[in-house]
Design a protein around this motif. Structure first.
Motif, PDB file in Angstrom:
ATOM      1  N   ASP A 296      73.114  86.119  52.395  1.00  0.00           N
ATOM      2  CA  ASP A 296      74.753  85.916  51.721  1.00  0.00           C
ATOM      3  C   ASP A 296      74.861  84.539  51.367  1.00  0.00           C
ATOM      4  O   ASP A 296      75.765  84.284  50.503  1.00  0.00           O
ATOM      5  CB  ASP A 296      75.555  86.302  53.026  1.00  0.00           C
ATOM      6  N   ARG A 297      74.280  83.521  52.094  1.00  0.00           N
ATOM      7  CA  ARG A 297      74.399  82.040  51.524  1.00  0.00           C
ATOM      8  C   ARG A 297      73.893  81.875  49.882  1.00  0.00           C
ATOM      9  O   ARG A 297      74.462  81.118  49.196  1.00  0.00           O
ATOM     10  CB  ARG A 297      73.686  81.096  52.264  1.00  0.00           C
ATOM     11  N   ILE A 298      72.537  82.521  49.612  1.00  0.00           N
ATOM     12  CA  ILE A 298      72.358  82.404  48.414  1.00  0.00           C
ATOM     13  C   ILE A 298      73.162  83.255  47.544  1.00  0.00           C
ATOM     14  O   ILE A 298      73.370  82.613  46.314  1.00  0.00           O
ATOM     15  CB  ILE A 298      70.931  83.300  48.455  1.00  0.00           C
ATOM     16  N   LEU A 299      73.997  84.144  47.773  1.00  0.00           N
ATOM     17  CA  LEU A 299      74.973  84.912  47.086  1.00  0.00           C
ATOM     18  C   LEU A 299      76.224  84.036  46.529  1.00  0.00           C
ATOM     19  O   LEU A 299      76.717  83.744  45.708  1.00  0.00           O
ATOM     20  CB  LEU A 299      75.362  86.306  47.597  1.00  0.00           C
ATOM     21  N   LEU A 300      76.625  83.336  47.930  1.00  0.00           N
ATOM     22  CA  LEU A 300      77.586  82.238  47.743  1.00  0.00           C
ATOM     23  C   LEU A 300      77.274  81.110  46.558  1.00  0.00           C
ATOM     24  O   LEU A 300      78.037  80.663  45.639  1.00  0.00           O
ATOM     25  CB  LEU A 300      77.899  81.600  49.050  1.00  0.00           C
ATOM     26  N   TRP A 301      76.061  80.567  46.724  1.00  0.00           N
ATOM     27  CA  TRP A 301      75.765  79.446  45.702  1.00  0.00           C
ATOM     28  C   TRP A 301      75.500  80.031  44.368  1.00  0.00           C
ATOM     29  O   TRP A 301      75.838  79.567  43.523  1.00  0.00           O
ATOM     30  CB  TRP A 301      74.221  79.041  46.245  1.00  0.00           C
ATOM     31  N   ALA A 302      74.942  81.286  44.301  1.00  0.00           N
ATOM     32  CA  ALA A 302      74.782  81.846  42.866  1.00  0.00           C
ATOM     33  C   ALA A 302      76.264  82.244  42.406  1.00  0.00           C
ATOM     34  O   ALA A 302      76.575  81.723  41.139  1.00  0.00           O
ATOM     35  CB  ALA A 302      74.300  83.184  42.970  1.00  0.00           C
ATOM     36  N   LEU A 303      77.141  82.523  43.179  1.00  0.00           N
ATOM     37  CA  LEU A 303      78.616  82.885  42.604  1.00  0.00           C
ATOM     38  C   LEU A 303      79.232  81.259  42.376  1.00  0.00           C
ATOM     39  O   LEU A 303      79.898  81.066  41.146  1.00  0.00           O
ATOM     40  CB  LEU A 303      79.536  83.293  43.651  1.00  0.00           C
ATOM     41  N   LEU A 304      78.963  80.295  43.077  1.00  0.00           N
ATOM     42  CA  LEU A 304      79.407  79.188  42.707  1.00  0.00           C
ATOM     43  C   LEU A 304      78.729  78.447  41.479  1.00  0.00           C
ATOM     44  O   LEU A 304      79.456  77.830  40.388  1.00  0.00           O
ATOM     45  CB  LEU A 304      78.856  77.924  43.845  1.00  0.00           C
ATOM     46  N   ILE A 305      77.377  78.728  41.223  1.00  0.00           N
ATOM     47  CA  ILE A 305      76.861  78.105  39.988  1.00  0.00           C
ATOM     48  C   ILE A 305      77.542  79.228  38.797  1.00  0.00           C
ATOM     49  O   ILE A 305      77.902  78.549  37.717  1.00  0.00           O
ATOM     50  CB  ILE A 305      75.439  78.546  39.946  1.00  0.00           C
TER      51      ILE A 305
ATOM     52  N   THR B  37      77.737  92.987  52.465  1.00  0.00           N
ATOM     53  CA  THR B  37      77.399  91.562  52.567  1.00  0.00           C
ATOM     54  C   THR B  37      78.195  91.303  53.965  1.00  0.00           C
ATOM     55  O   THR B  37      79.129  92.131  54.300  1.00  0.00           O
ATOM     56  CB  THR B  37      77.641  90.427  51.608  1.00  0.00           C
ATOM     57  N   ASP B  38      77.998  90.097  54.107  1.00  0.00           N
ATOM     58  CA  ASP B  38      78.894  89.578  55.375  1.00  0.00           C
ATOM     59  C   ASP B  38      80.025  88.483  54.909  1.00  0.00           C
ATOM     60  O   ASP B  38      80.249  87.657  55.640  1.00  0.00           O
ATOM     61  CB  ASP B  38      77.939  89.086  56.386  1.00  0.00           C
ATOM     62  N   LEU B  39      80.065  88.218  53.501  1.00  0.00           N
ATOM     63  CA  LEU B  39      81.228  87.451  53.075  1.00  0.00           C
ATOM     64  C   LEU B  39      82.462  87.983  53.191  1.00  0.00           C
ATOM     65  O   LEU B  39      83.332  86.935  53.418  1.00  0.00           O
ATOM     66  CB  LEU B  39      80.569  87.382  51.583  1.00  0.00           C
ATOM     67  N   ILE B  40      82.898  89.187  53.469  1.00  0.00           N
ATOM     68  CA  ILE B  40      84.326  89.354  53.784  1.00  0.00           C
ATOM     69  C   ILE B  40      84.208  90.810  54.570  1.00  0.00           C
ATOM     70  O   ILE B  40      83.326  91.790  54.345  1.00  0.00           O
ATOM     71  CB  ILE B  40      84.928  89.669  52.466  1.00  0.00           C
ATOM     72  N   GLU B  41      85.338  90.779  55.708  1.00  0.00           N
ATOM     73  CA  GLU B  41      85.430  92.006  56.317  1.00  0.00           C
ATOM     74  C   GLU B  41      86.917  92.207  56.475  1.00  0.00           C
ATOM     75  O   GLU B  41      87.596  91.466  56.584  1.00  0.00           O
ATOM     76  CB  GLU B  41      84.895  91.755  57.908  1.00  0.00           C
ATOM     77  N   TYR B  42      87.264  93.368  56.410  1.00  0.00           N
ATOM     78  CA  TYR B  42      88.505  93.923  56.160  1.00  0.00           C
ATOM     79  C   TYR B  42      88.974  94.296  57.602  1.00  0.00           C
ATOM     80  O   TYR B  42      88.151  94.975  58.317  1.00  0.00           O
ATOM     81  CB  TYR B  42      88.820  95.245  55.234  1.00  0.00           C
ATOM     82  N   HIS B  43      90.240  93.881  58.117  1.00  0.00           N
ATOM     83  CA  HIS B  43      90.713  94.074  59.371  1.00  0.00           C
ATOM     84  C   HIS B  43      92.170  94.605  59.091  1.00  0.00           C
ATOM     85  O   HIS B  43      92.863  93.612  59.114  1.00  0.00           O
ATOM     86  CB  HIS B  43      90.485  92.951  60.416  1.00  0.00           C
ATOM     87  N   GLY B  44      92.391  95.604  59.007  1.00  0.00           N
ATOM     88  CA  GLY B  44      93.641  96.049  58.518  1.00  0.00           C
ATOM     89  C   GLY B  44      94.214  95.690  57.126  1.00  0.00           C
ATOM     90  O   GLY B  44      95.220  95.515  56.836  1.00  0.00           O
ATOM     91  N   TRP B  45      93.267  95.447  56.376  1.00  0.00           N
ATOM     92  CA  TRP B  45      93.374  95.062  54.933  1.00  0.00           C
ATOM     93  C   TRP B  45      92.484  96.346  54.258  1.00  0.00           C
ATOM     94  O   TRP B  45      91.615  96.912  54.929  1.00  0.00           O
ATOM     95  CB  TRP B  45      92.752  93.706  54.627  1.00  0.00           C
ATOM     96  N   THR B  46      92.981  96.757  52.877  1.00  0.00           N
ATOM     97  CA  THR B  46      92.436  97.474  52.191  1.00  0.00           C
ATOM     98  C   THR B  46      92.271  97.034  50.686  1.00  0.00           C
ATOM     99  O   THR B  46      92.765  96.139  50.241  1.00  0.00           O
ATOM    100  CB  THR B  46      92.831  99.048  52.077  1.00  0.00           C
ATOM    101  N   TRP B  47      91.389  97.693  50.159  1.00  0.00           N
ATOM    102  CA  TRP B  47      91.046  97.159  48.544  1.00  0.00           C
ATOM    103  C   TRP B  47      92.396  97.465  47.814  1.00  0.00           C
ATOM    104  O   TRP B  47      92.677  96.762  46.825  1.00  0.00           O
ATOM    105  CB  TRP B  47      89.815  98.046  47.781  1.00  0.00           C
TER     106      TRP B  47
END
Length: 155
Positions: free
Chosen positions: A2-11, A116-126
């Motif tokens: 997940d950290r690699i994905l965050l860095w890729a998104l940043l780049i 991924t573990d970047l986001i989790e919905y709790h009472g939220w939906t797409w």
């Protein structure tokens, strides 16, 4: 991972930002970016504070409960591109483009929530994400239309 994905998104975000600044209307680009970052951070703090969304893996997690990468960087960049591509569009064109950009972001968010573990919905939906992103994007686009109209009439 997940950290690699965050860095890729940043780049990816940095590259997209550099390309967006190469186009004319730099003042508008910067204003759209800052307005979007301001409004998205406002709503992001509320949603994360109400524990409707959680970001288990995030940049500067010890300081922020929200996804600063999304709210201060990726979402505002997307809105810059939305503004630039819809600059000469009619209201219907703006709505259609807003829906397309919003759909792309919402699909990416759903994929991140599911895989991924970047986001989790709790009472939220797409659906809430889609509506919020659409309305915020459309609001800033219309605000920029109003600002430009007032600026042209003052000239």
């Amino acid at each position: 991972m997940d950290r690699i994905l965050l860095w890729a998104l940043l780049i990816i975000g940095m590259v997209l930002l550099l390309f967006s600044l190469r186009k004319p209307l730099i003042k508008d680009t910067v204003l759209v970016y800052l307005l979007k970052a301001y409004f998205s951070s406002f709503f992001g703090v509320i949603v994360a504070g109400a524990h409707l969304i959680e970001y288990p893996v995030r940049f500067l997690g010890q300081y922020f409960n929200t996804s600063i990468l999304f709210e201060y960087f990726l979402y505002p960049i997307m809105c810059v591109y939305f503004y630039q591509t819809s600059y000469h569009s009619s209201i219907l064109g703006i709505i259609v483009q807003c829906a397309l950009y919003t759909s792309a972001l919402t699909i990416l968010e759903v994929l991140c929530e599911k895989y991924t573990d970047l986001i989790e919905y709790h009472g939220w939906t797409w659906e809430y994400s889609f509506i919020t992103i659409f309305l915020l994007s459309f609001f800033v686009r219309m605000l920029m239309k109003l600002i430009n109209k007032r600026e042209q009439s003052a000239s």
